[in-house]
Enzyme design. Structure first.
Site, PDB file in Angstrom:
ATOM      1  N   SER A 135      11.837  64.370  42.845  1.00 18.62           N
ATOM      2  CA  SER A 135      10.522  63.760  43.215  1.00 18.62           C
ATOM      3  C   SER A 135      10.597  62.318  42.699  1.00 18.62           C
ATOM      4  O   SER A 135      10.639  62.098  41.443  1.00 18.62           O
ATOM      5  CB  SER A 135       9.414  64.489  42.599  1.00 18.62           C
ATOM      6  OG  SER A 135       8.090  63.957  42.699  1.00 18.62           O
ATOM      7  N   LYS A 161      11.813  64.065  47.364  1.00 21.75           N
ATOM      8  CA  LYS A 161      10.580  63.795  47.802  1.00 21.75           C
ATOM      9  C   LYS A 161      10.130  62.473  47.477  1.00 21.75           C
ATOM     10  O   LYS A 161      10.323  61.984  46.233  1.00 21.75           O
ATOM     11  CB  LYS A 161       9.809  64.975  47.097  1.00 21.75           C
ATOM     12  CG  LYS A 161       8.441  64.554  46.472  1.00 21.75           C
ATOM     13  CD  LYS A 161       7.744  66.065  46.147  1.00 21.75           C
ATOM     14  CE  LYS A 161       6.756  65.866  44.565  1.00 21.75           C
ATOM     15  NZ  LYS A 161       6.227  67.217  44.380  1.00 21.75           N
ATOM     16  N   LYS A 163       6.782  60.021  46.598  1.00 16.68           N
ATOM     17  CA  LYS A 163       5.278  59.908  46.292  1.00 16.68           C
ATOM     18  C   LYS A 163       4.735  58.767  47.172  1.00 16.68           C
ATOM     19  O   LYS A 163       5.455  57.542  47.370  1.00 16.68           O
ATOM     20  CB  LYS A 163       5.060  59.459  45.003  1.00 16.68           C
ATOM     21  CG  LYS A 163       5.411  60.694  43.885  1.00 16.68           C
ATOM     22  CD  LYS A 163       4.544  61.789  43.994  1.00 16.68           C
ATOM     23  CE  LYS A 163       4.537  62.928  42.898  1.00 16.68           C
ATOM     24  NZ  LYS A 163       3.761  63.980  43.213  1.00 16.68           N
ATOM     25  N   ASP A 188       4.828  63.331  49.060  1.00 21.03           N
ATOM     26  CA  ASP A 188       3.571  63.803  48.408  1.00 21.03           C
ATOM     27  C   ASP A 188       2.533  62.883  48.140  1.00 21.03           C
ATOM     28  O   ASP A 188       2.686  61.755  47.514  1.00 21.03           O
ATOM     29  CB  ASP A 188       4.182  64.479  46.897  1.00 21.03           C
ATOM     30  CG  ASP A 188       3.329  65.078  46.203  1.00 21.03           C
ATOM     31  OD1 ASP A 188       2.071  65.200  46.676  1.00 21.03           O
ATOM     32  OD2 ASP A 188       3.427  65.575  45.236  1.00 21.03           O
ATOM     33  N   GLU A 213       3.077  66.793  51.527  1.00 24.17           N
ATOM     34  CA  GLU A 213       2.681  67.532  50.382  1.00 24.17           C
ATOM     35  C   GLU A 213       1.179  66.933  50.019  1.00 24.17           C
ATOM     36  O   GLU A 213       1.163  65.829  50.025  1.00 24.17           O
ATOM     37  CB  GLU A 213       3.402  67.549  49.091  1.00 24.17           C
ATOM     38  CG  GLU A 213       3.174  68.203  48.004  1.00 24.17           C
ATOM     39  CD  GLU A 213       3.966  68.241  46.983  1.00 24.17           C
ATOM     40  OE1 GLU A 213       5.145  68.203  47.148  1.00 24.17           O
ATOM     41  OE2 GLU A 213       3.683  68.557  45.754  1.00 24.17           O
ATOM     42  N   ASP A 238      -0.329  71.956  47.611  1.00 24.09           N
ATOM     43  CA  ASP A 238      -0.165  71.687  46.052  1.00 24.09           C
ATOM     44  C   ASP A 238      -1.464  72.049  45.284  1.00 24.09           C
ATOM     45  O   ASP A 238      -1.869  73.126  45.098  1.00 24.09           O
ATOM     46  CB  ASP A 238       0.691  70.566  45.634  1.00 24.09           C
ATOM     47  CG  ASP A 238       0.893  70.410  44.136  1.00 24.09           C
ATOM     48  OD1 ASP A 238       0.334  71.172  43.488  1.00 24.09           O
ATOM     49  OD2 ASP A 238       1.807  69.214  43.937  1.00 24.09           O
ATOM     50  N   LYS A 262       3.207  75.964  41.742  1.00 26.55           N
ATOM     51  CA  LYS A 262       3.340  75.819  40.253  1.00 26.55           C
ATOM     52  C   LYS A 262       2.759  76.646  39.597  1.00 26.55           C
ATOM     53  O   LYS A 262       1.638  76.931  39.298  1.00 26.55           O
ATOM     54  CB  LYS A 262       2.710  74.317  40.213  1.00 26.55           C
ATOM     55  CG  LYS A 262       3.265  73.176  40.859  1.00 26.55           C
ATOM     56  CD  LYS A 262       2.427  71.822  40.444  1.00 26.55           C
ATOM     57  CE  LYS A 262       2.990  70.789  41.086  1.00 26.55           C
ATOM     58  NZ  LYS A 262       2.295  69.337  40.955  1.00 26.55           N
ATOM     59  N   GLY A 290       6.719  71.074  40.361  1.00 25.83           N
ATOM     60  CA  GLY A 290       7.082  70.677  38.676  1.00 25.83           C
ATOM     61  C   GLY A 290       5.863  69.721  38.163  1.00 25.83           C
ATOM     62  O   GLY A 290       5.101  69.273  39.115  1.00 25.83           O
TER      63      GLY A 290
HETATM   64  O1  OSB Z   1       2.231  66.557  42.502  1.00 29.65           O
HETATM   65  O2  OSB Z   1       4.159  67.652  42.447  1.00 29.65           O
HETATM   66  C1  OSB Z   1       3.183  66.775  42.063  1.00 29.65           C
HETATM   67  C2  OSB Z   1       4.368  65.281  38.584  1.00 29.65           C
HETATM   68  C3  OSB Z   1       3.108  65.426  37.858  1.00 29.65           C
HETATM   69  C4  OSB Z   1       2.046  65.714  38.409  1.00 29.65           C
HETATM   70  C5  OSB Z   1       2.079  66.172  40.011  1.00 29.65           C
HETATM   71  C6  OSB Z   1       3.101  66.470  40.502  1.00 29.65           C
HETATM   72  C7  OSB Z   1       4.482  65.733  40.086  1.00 29.65           C
HETATM   73  C8  OSB Z   1       5.667  65.686  40.612  1.00 29.65           C
HETATM   74  C9  OSB Z   1       6.987  65.632  39.583  1.00 29.65           C
HETATM   75  O3  OSB Z   1       5.865  65.317  41.884  1.00 29.65           O
HETATM   76  C10 OSB Z   1       7.848  66.716  39.880  1.00 29.65           C
HETATM   77  C11 OSB Z   1       8.862  66.948  38.649  1.00 29.65           C
HETATM   78  O4  OSB Z   1       9.548  66.097  38.795  1.00 29.65           O
HETATM   79  O5  OSB Z   1       8.440  67.531  37.800  1.00 29.65           O
HETATM   80 MG    MG Z   2       2.656  67.493  44.611  1.00 29.47          MG
END
Ligand code: OSB
Ligand code: MG
Length: 369
Positions: A135, A161, A163, A188, A213, A238, A262, A290
């Site tokens: 990510s 992924k 952001k 995401d 996402e 999510d 999660k 994650g």
């Molecule tokens: O939206 O998936 C998410 C990290 C912190 C809070 C929300 C998210 C995330 C990530 C990171 O996308 C995922 C990771 O590398 O642990």
């Molecule tokens: Mg997410």
């Protein structure tokens, strides 16, 4: 298994990278490490919520207070034959899924250590390694993102992924797609958009993403269903899924076609299996999300991701991407985009006690009076 005592430990762990999402920038993580003591064994958990309520409603100060003042006093000195019975004890409290999940995770670790079995086996997992991707945060330039994508792909990660947020979306997604025509790409939004942005999502269809996402509000299902019917790309939920019931309702109304599962967000390991089973009944895939976990939470996520419907690459990438030093002795490292599953009893991780002490901000020790 009797829960005889508990320790709460607030740590702060610096991230190796600056992680920007639509809801903010992270450079370190605050984590509550929970230890449950029983029958000469120790069970571990770590919390996943942000310090402030920017992802879901839960916070680190709130989790500390709830564990210390309510949840732990309720279970200390008592015996639970399995995690189901422990969950039954705390599930009548509403919400607070991530806090409850921490207690449940530590109990799973303790209980499975008592059984001498790894969690994945007791849970009914079917694989020995799980497919993972990375990510990537919002960067200063598209060039930086392209470099990070190239590095991730050459490390063997199976999905990238990105952001996104308004102003950092279609352009970056199309640039990455153009540079990497074959890559498995997703984005995401962490709830940064509304139904007024349908044109942006239609434009994203051209990037051939595996899914988008959480485009809309963190507590929404209905507008996601409207958006899903207006675009070609699949929506992955999510933030919006906090229980098996949420999952059923979301899939029933077509709010998405994929779930980022999660465990902490839905109340823990048992609830994850229920969400997983609901997705399975709809014939839809899930993948392991994650929250920038350290070694305890990362290991827990790996165990859960051994269930059959975790077919899409998850976010559980190598711990060494995140931390100079992890809080567990075991190196949780992916090779060729595959993360091996710990095989020791329980979570299969042991604590780096000296390191933990050095990064501890406060502790509390509780017994059954
Ligand atoms: O939206 O998936 C998410 C990290 C912190 C809070 C929300 C998210 C995330 C990530 C990171 O996308 C995922 C990771 O590398 O642990
Ligand atoms: Mg997410």
């Amino acid at each position: 298994m009797k829960i005889e005592a508990a320790e709460l430990r607030l740590i702060s762990l610096p991230l190796k990278f600056r992680f920007e999402t639509s809801f903010g920038v992270q450079t370190e993580r605050h984590i509550i490490v929970l230890t449950l003591y029983g029958e000469g064994l120790e069970g571990y958990a770590e919390t996943v919520m942000e310090y402030t309520p920017h992802y879901r409603e839960e916070t680190i100060p709130g989790a500390w207070a709830l564990l210390e003042g309510l949840l732990l006093p309720r279970v200390l000195g008592r015996e639970f034959a399995n995690p189901e019975l422990l969950w039954g004890e705390i599930s009548s409290y509403r919400g607070n899924k991530m806090t409850k999940a921490a207690l449940e995770m530590a109990f799973w670790d303790l209980w499975c250590k008592g059984l001498g079995q790894p969690i994945w086996k007791v849970l009914g997992g079917v694989r020995q390694e799980i497919p993972v991707g990375i990510s990537l945060g919002i960067e200063a330039s598209i060039e930086t993102t392209l470099e990070k994508v190239a590095k991730g792909l050459s490390d063997g990660y199976k999905r990238i992924k990105l952001k996104i947020k308004p102003g950092w979306d279609v352009k970056v997604a199309l640039a990455v797609r153009e540079a990497f025509p074959e890559a498995n790409l997703t984005v995401d939004a962490n709830s940064a958009y509304s139904l007024n942005d349908i044109a942006t999502f239609r434009a994203l269809d051209a990037a051939q993403l595996d899914y988008i996402e959480q485009p809309l509000a963190y507590d929404d299902l209905l507008d996601h269903a409207k958006l899903q019917s207006a675009i070609a790309t699949s929506i992955c939920l999510d933030e919006s899924i906090t229980s098996p019931e949420d999952a059923r309702k979301a899939l029933e109304i077509g709010a998405g076609r994929v779930i980022n599962l999660k465990p902490a967000r839905v109340g823990g390991i048992l609830q994850s299996r229920k969400v997983h089973d609901i997705a399975q009944s709809y014939g839809l895939p899930v993948w392991m999300g994650g929250m920038l976990e350290a070694g305890i939470g990362r290991a827990a996520n790996i165990h859960v991701a051994t269930l059959p419907m975790f077919v899409k690459p998850g976010d559980t990438s190598s711990a060494s991407r995140y931390w100079q030093e992890d809080i567990v002795e075991e190196a949780l490292e992916a090779r060729g985009g595959m993360m091996p599953v710990p095989q020791g009893p329980g979570l299969g991780v042991t604590l780096k006690r000296d390191f933990l002490k050095r990064i501890t901000e406060k502790t509390a020790y509780l017994t059954s009076r």
